[in-house]
Scaffold this motif. Sequence first.
Motif, mmCIF file in Angstrom:
data_model
loop_
_atom_site.group_PDB
_atom_site.id
_atom_site.type_symbol
_atom_site.label_atom_id
_atom_site.label_comp_id
_atom_site.label_asym_id
_atom_site.label_seq_id
_atom_site.Cartn_x
_atom_site.Cartn_y
_atom_site.Cartn_z
ATOM 1 N N ALA A 190 -0.376 15.842 -10.570
ATOM 2 C CA ALA A 190 -1.440 16.812 -10.856
ATOM 3 C C ALA A 190 -2.750 16.346 -10.239
ATOM 4 O O ALA A 190 -3.253 15.263 -10.536
ATOM 5 N N GLY A 191 -3.276 17.155 -9.323
ATOM 6 C CA GLY A 191 -4.541 16.847 -8.687
ATOM 7 C C GLY A 191 -4.462 15.833 -7.563
ATOM 8 O O GLY A 191 -5.494 15.449 -7.009
ATOM 9 N N ILE A 192 -3.255 15.418 -7.180
ATOM 10 C CA ILE A 192 -3.083 14.397 -6.136
ATOM 11 C C ILE A 192 -2.063 14.907 -5.119
ATOM 12 O O ILE A 192 -0.947 15.299 -5.486
ATOM 13 N N TYR A 193 -2.432 14.862 -3.838
ATOM 14 C CA TYR A 193 -1.618 15.451 -2.781
ATOM 15 C C TYR A 193 -1.434 14.450 -1.645
ATOM 16 O O TYR A 193 -2.168 13.477 -1.510
ATOM 17 N N THR A 194 -0.420 14.738 -0.813
ATOM 18 C CA THR A 194 -0.238 13.999 0.431
ATOM 19 C C THR A 194 0.168 14.979 1.514
ATOM 20 O O THR A 194 0.543 16.131 1.228
ATOM 21 N N VAL A 195 0.098 14.550 2.759
ATOM 22 C CA VAL A 195 0.481 15.426 3.880
ATOM 23 C C VAL A 195 1.995 15.615 3.866
ATOM 24 O O VAL A 195 2.755 14.642 3.830
ATOM 25 N N LEU A 209 0.018 20.470 2.647
ATOM 26 C CA LEU A 209 -0.040 19.381 1.675
ATOM 27 C C LEU A 209 1.068 19.520 0.639
ATOM 28 O O LEU A 209 1.535 20.624 0.343
ATOM 29 N N LEU A 210 1.473 18.390 0.074
ATOM 30 C CA LEU A 210 2.507 18.349 -0.963
ATOM 31 C C LEU A 210 1.900 17.739 -2.222
ATOM 32 O O LEU A 210 1.255 16.681 -2.158
ATOM 33 N N ALA A 258 0.834 -1.200 0.000
ATOM 34 C CA ALA A 258 0.000 0.000 0.000
ATOM 35 C C ALA A 258 0.868 1.249 0.000
ATOM 36 O O ALA A 258 2.065 1.207 0.305
ATOM 37 N N SER A 259 0.270 2.370 -0.325
ATOM 38 C CA SER A 259 0.995 3.630 -0.256
ATOM 39 C C SER A 259 1.372 3.927 1.188
ATOM 40 O O SER A 259 0.521 3.863 2.083
ATOM 41 N N PRO A 260 2.636 4.263 1.463
ATOM 42 C CA PRO A 260 3.056 4.564 2.848
ATOM 43 C C PRO A 260 2.476 5.867 3.390
ATOM 44 O O PRO A 260 2.591 6.133 4.587
ATOM 45 N N ALA A 261 1.902 6.678 2.518
ATOM 46 C CA ALA A 261 1.279 7.932 2.956
ATOM 47 C C ALA A 261 -0.065 8.070 2.244
ATOM 48 O O ALA A 261 -0.204 7.688 1.086
ATOM 49 N N ALA A 262 -1.039 8.604 2.955
ATOM 50 C CA ALA A 262 -2.371 8.769 2.372
ATOM 51 C C ALA A 262 -2.319 9.749 1.200
ATOM 52 O O ALA A 262 -1.578 10.738 1.224
ATOM 53 N N LEU A 263 -3.114 9.465 0.169
ATOM 54 C CA LEU A 263 -3.186 10.329 -1.004
ATOM 55 C C LEU A 263 -4.558 10.990 -1.069
ATOM 56 O O LEU A 263 -5.585 10.331 -0.855
ATOM 57 N N LEU A 264 -4.558 12.274 -1.343
ATOM 58 C CA LEU A 264 -5.788 13.066 -1.398
ATOM 59 C C LEU A 264 -5.995 13.574 -2.816
ATOM 60 O O LEU A 264 -5.076 14.141 -3.427
ATOM 61 N N LEU A 265 -7.190 13.378 -3.348
ATOM 62 C CA LEU A 265 -7.504 13.828 -4.691
ATOM 63 C C LEU A 265 -8.201 15.187 -4.630
ATOM 64 O O LEU A 265 -9.150 15.373 -3.842
ATOM 65 N N ALA A 266 -7.741 16.105 -5.450
ATOM 66 C CA ALA A 266 -8.361 17.427 -5.490
ATOM 67 C C ALA A 266 -9.830 17.321 -5.871
ATOM 68 O O ALA A 266 -10.663 18.103 -5.395
ATOM 69 N N SER A 267 -10.160 16.334 -6.688
ATOM 70 C CA SER A 267 -11.545 16.171 -7.128
ATOM 71 C C SER A 267 -12.460 15.746 -5.992
ATOM 72 O O SER A 267 -13.688 15.889 -6.095
ATOM 73 N N ASP A 268 -11.883 15.227 -4.889
ATOM 74 C CA ASP A 268 -12.697 14.802 -3.745
ATOM 75 C C ASP A 268 -12.881 15.907 -2.704
ATOM 76 O O ASP A 268 -13.613 15.724 -1.730
ATOM 77 N N ALA A 269 -12.167 17.014 -2.867
ATOM 78 C CA ALA A 269 -12.245 18.095 -1.878
ATOM 79 C C ALA A 269 -13.633 18.732 -1.931
ATOM 80 O O ALA A 269 -14.250 18.848 -2.998
ATOM 81 N N PRO A 270 -14.156 19.167 -0.782
ATOM 82 C CA PRO A 270 -15.465 19.825 -0.769
ATOM 83 C C PRO A 270 -15.473 21.064 -1.659
ATOM 84 O O PRO A 270 -14.512 21.850 -1.666
ATOM 85 N N ARG A 271 -16.520 21.246 -2.416
ATOM 86 C CA ARG A 271 -16.609 22.391 -3.326
ATOM 87 C C ARG A 271 -16.616 23.717 -2.573
ATOM 88 O O ARG A 271 -16.170 24.755 -3.090
ATOM 89 N N SER A 272 -17.109 23.691 -1.345
ATOM 90 C CA SER A 272 -17.221 24.935 -0.585
ATOM 91 C C SER A 272 -15.902 25.370 0.047
ATOM 92 O O SER A 272 -15.755 26.513 0.465
ATOM 93 N N GLY A 273 -14.946 24.459 0.144
ATOM 94 C CA GLY A 273 -13.690 24.776 0.799
ATOM 95 C C GLY A 273 -12.649 25.301 -0.163
ATOM 96 O O GLY A 273 -12.845 25.315 -1.381
ATOM 97 N N PRO A 274 -11.490 25.746 0.372
ATOM 98 C CA PRO A 274 -10.408 26.229 -0.494
ATOM 99 C C PRO A 274 -9.797 25.067 -1.273
ATOM 100 O O PRO A 274 -9.816 23.922 -0.814
ATOM 101 N N PRO A 275 -9.220 25.301 -2.449
ATOM 102 C CA PRO A 275 -8.579 24.233 -3.219
ATOM 103 C C PRO A 275 -7.369 23.678 -2.473
ATOM 104 O O PRO A 275 -6.711 24.397 -1.702
ATOM 105 N N LEU A 276 -7.072 22.398 -2.713
ATOM 106 C CA LEU A 276 -5.975 21.750 -1.982
ATOM 107 C C LEU A 276 -4.628 22.408 -2.260
ATOM 108 O O LEU A 276 -3.753 22.418 -1.387
#
Length: 319
Positions: free
Chosen positions: A39-44, A34-35, A10-28
């Motif tokens: 493109a469109g994929i971030y981790t802590v 976040l790092l 598995a990935s040793p660090a969680a991956l966050l997709l920009a497309s999953d971010a809440p529409r009301s919040g700031p972009p990732l």
Amino acid sequence: MDVVPRSLRASPAALLLASDAPRSGPPLWRDTSLLRVRAGIYTVRTAWEALAPWERYLVRVHAFALARPDAVFSHESAAALLGLPTFGHPRMVHIFDARRSRSVTYGDVTVHTSADRRSIRELVGIRMTAVEDVVIDLARVLPPALGLAVADAALRMFHLDGEQLLDRSLAQRNGFAVRRLRWTLTHATPLAESPGESISRAVIEWCGFPSPALQVEHRVDGRIFRSDFCWPEEKVIGESDGWLKYSGDDAAAAAETVRAEKRREDALRRAGWRIARWDYAGALGVDLLRHALVSAGLRPVRRPETAALTSAGRNARST
């Protein structure tokens, strides 16, 4: 029949997709904690910074799998997913595409193709070339000592047969690095228990020392101790230290490990064995391994293979 792995790393660090971010919040991308991995994929960021180089590479591979679910991973990328050794932080993400007429590189991605057929395996939604082809492909392109570490690990982890791997490789039309490939697969053994042991075995041969016996059991004072390398006629034992066994969060357990190693070594010396120790860096650098064995009384029986020794610590495919 090709081996089918039971699981992938598995990935040793969680991956966050920009497309999953809440529409009301700031972009990732505005979140400095976040790092951006792709493109469109971030981790802590702090999680990434705590990872070893090869673990960061595995995060990149998983990020690419999210971005390109149709990708077929090969070479170091497949090796990382399978838990086979990777060295440092490989520069490129490697994928395979049989439809292409030639291989191509763009950005940090190399797309491979071949006139030789590849078996494709899929696990948890991730596709890759067969374990056997991963080993053969890396044996062609890695420095021989590192290719040997991959082959040894594959034989041990997946119960592969070195002769069958060699037959498979020689049936391919690809004529690149056949001599290197043949050396690697004829020397591979499941007895090596770590990349450090595999690299050490190559360096021992290239220094001109006699071939060691591997994983020999020694009965001393009613107990059985096992050695990484052994030369019974010379009463010399060689030990390749990984150091990870001495580290960790449990200081008491680490201290007990050190004491147990000392008691083991004292018992072997009382039985007349001379012991040479070196670590992973000592094997890659050659001189520390060679000095340890000579100091223990072992002498070369052949001329050193200078060109091969020079290749031991060099890997242009990683940073």
